[in-house]
Design a protein around this motif. Structure first.
Motif, short mmCIF file in Angstrom:
data_model
loop_
_atom_site.label_atom_id
_atom_site.label_comp_id
_atom_site.label_asym_id
_atom_site.label_seq_id
_atom_site.Cartn_x
_atom_site.Cartn_y
_atom_site.Cartn_z
N SER A 286 -20.83 32.32 55.89
CA SER A 286 -19.51 33.18 55.19
C SER A 286 -18.30 32.74 56.57
N GLY B 235 -13.88 32.80 54.12
CA GLY B 235 -14.54 33.19 53.28
C GLY B 235 -15.27 32.49 53.28
N ILE C 150 -18.30 29.54 52.90
CA ILE C 150 -18.58 28.60 51.57
C ILE C 150 -18.12 29.94 50.40
N TRP C 151 -17.38 30.96 50.22
CA TRP C 151 -17.95 31.25 49.25
C TRP C 151 -16.71 31.15 48.58
N VAL C 152 -15.96 30.50 49.33
CA VAL C 152 -14.31 30.17 48.46
C VAL C 152 -14.36 28.70 48.07
N THR C 153 -15.56 28.18 48.42
CA THR C 153 -16.04 26.72 48.00
C THR C 153 -14.94 26.53 47.38
#
Length: 504
Positions: free
Chosen positions: A407, A451, A453-456
């Motif tokens: 994160s 963000g 890995i959540w905005v990959t």
């Protein structure tokens, strides 16, 4: 004993909750009960009056002003920075025990009045060094700017991504040309391009506040409420003269010191009541306008243009070197001043035009985020592959570090660094430096300032970016394991020598 604690950090994300968890664990191990109020980005669940009535002592582990601190007036109180709540929670618990036993009743009341609206959070230690206070002033502005950067950057990036899906290769250009008046007059909910334009316009609007919020809250940290108006005006004028982020930063300090100086003037009692709400904001705003437009505006605009052009000209080896340097900075103090300097440098380059042009500033943002992810991830991996090198508490922290690292919460590495700084810090710096250099070399780009890995999906050049994160994680874990293994071997040799000496 029954203890109460309050934790809070400038961004209200990582340190706030890590300190709370560490204090809860330390209190349990010491045989006490504790209730922790986390004054973080998500707001605070206040401790109840019943808890206040039975409390033996209070721990305030905060780097920003504790809201409604008057509640704790009369209770034995221990005050520290939030980082100590992470690195030395047992020490804070012991100090709270001592304060409670001594029966020291301290007044912790502040200017906050019961029932009054809470002011924006900030903390500047009057007795701190000049460098410490400058950092705290700057971080106050940055902490209030970050939500605007996050909302604006992600909305613009999503708008471009949707525009490419709906309009092809030229969609990202076309979406910027759709007038906002057309959206208002006749929005078509079945049009992907119009939804993309909606996201884009909202993101641009959020970005429009960045510099003003930065300058306004720097000035607020320096001069309190009288600094808000001149600070916001300084930020707005920075945009007018083209000084951008740098102008807002300098303008915030100028406005804050002007407001502070004017508010300290001795005036007749009849005028004193008007000073904070009329006279100081008026005079400070006028003086700030003169300084910004006639004195420092154009020189700062020239410097800002030079920095932007210099960043845009970076390519190949030069941007890879910058990536390595930023990676080292991100890991050096894991959320401290050096880390935040690198982060602010990256977020300062995020503008609507930079995102539209896919400039080198987006590579810098990708570098900083990737390099900030690998310290917790590498340490989490190390606790899995060589469990015997870590304590039970560290192995538990390793489980949480997976999520924290993924994160983009670099602070997940702090418990490991606090326990073994000489082995951990150099290891994570090398890993982050490798990651930063690889991301820059691959040319990955990112418009989202947070963000992990959540905005990959918002990353341009995803394969290279992920490879860089994986390689940095492996390098970090390998160096930590090797350094701890060598240290363990030397300790074993010393122990054997001591036993032989005792036998002799």
């Amino acid at each position: 004993m029954f203890l109460i604690a309050v934790t809070s950090c400038p961004t209200g994300i990582a340190h706030t909750y890590m300190a709370a968890e560490a204090l809860e664990t330390a209190a349990r191990e010491a045989g006490h009960e504790i209730v922790v109020e986390t004054q973080g980005a998500g707001g605070a669940v206040r401790v109840s009056q019943a808890d206040l009535d039975r409390a033996d002592a209070v721990i305030l582990a905060a780097d920003v002003e504790v809201r409604d601190k008057h509640r704790f007036t009369g209770l034995p109180t221990v005050v520290s920075g939030v980082k100590r709540g992470i690195s030395d929670p047992a020490g804070l618990i012991r100090e709270a025990e001592a304060a409670a036993r001594a029966g020291v009743r301290t007044s912790t009341a502040t200017s906050t009045v019961p029932g009054a609206a809470a002011a924006p959070a900030t903390k500047v230690e009057a007795g701190g060094s000049v460098g410490s206070r400058v950092r705290q002033w700057l971080m106050t502005g940055v902490s209030y700017m970050i939500p605007f950067v996050a909302a604006g950057g992600i909305m613009i990036a999503l708008g471009f991504m949707l525009a490419r899906i709906a309009g092809g290769d030229q969609g990202a250009v076309e979406v910027t040309q759709i007038p906002i008046t057309d959206l208002i007059a006749g929005f078509d909910p079945t049009s992907g391009m119009e939804w993309a334009a909606l996201l884009f316009q909202g993101g641009v609007a959020a970005f429009g506040f960045l510099v003003a919020v930065l300058a306004g809250f720097i000035a607020y940290a320096i001069a309190d409420r009288p600094g808000l108006a001149p600070g916001f005006v300084a930020g707005a004028l920075s945009g007018v003269v083209g000084a951008g982020f740098l102008g807002g930063l300098v303008g915030g300090f100028v406005a804050g010191f002007l407001a502070l100086g004017i508010s300290r003037l001795r005036v007749p009692k009849a005028v004193a009541s008007l000073m904070p709400v009329v006279v100081t904001p008026l005079l400070a705003t006028f003086a700030t306008t003169v300084v910004m437009l006639l004195v420092i505006g154009r020189p700062l605009a020239s410097v800002q243009t030079g920095l932007t052009d210099g960043l845009g000209s970076l390519s190949g080896g030069s941007i890879a070197v910058l990536g390595v340097v930023l990676g080292l900075m991100m890991a050096f103090d894991m959320g401290g001043p050096v880390n935040k300097t690198a982060y602010v440098f990256a977020t300062g380059g995020l503008t609507a035009s930079a995102i539209a042009d896919s400039s080198a500033a987006l590579t810098v943002m990708a570098v900083v985020m990737a390099a900030g992810m690998t310290p917790p991830l590498g340490l989490a991996l190390a606790t899995v592959v060589r469990k015997h090198l870590f304590t039970e508490a560290e192995r538990e922290n390793g489980k949480a570090a997976w999520l924290l690292g993924a994160s983009f919460i670099t602070e997940g590495a702090i418990p490991f660094a606090a326990a073994d700084p000489l082995r951990v810090i150099p290891s994570i710096m090398v890993g982050s430096g490798v990651t930063g250099g690889l991301v820059a070399a691959f040319g990955s780009k990112l418009a989202a300032p947070h963000g992990g890995i959540w905005v990959t999906p918002l990353i341009s050049g995803i394969p290279g970016y992920l490879v860089a994160v994986v390689v940095g994680t492996l390098v970090t874990a390998a160096l930590v394991v090797v350094s701890k293994s060598l240290g363990r071997g030397r300790q074993a040799v010393r122990t054997a020598d001591e036993e032989l000496a005792l036998v002799a």
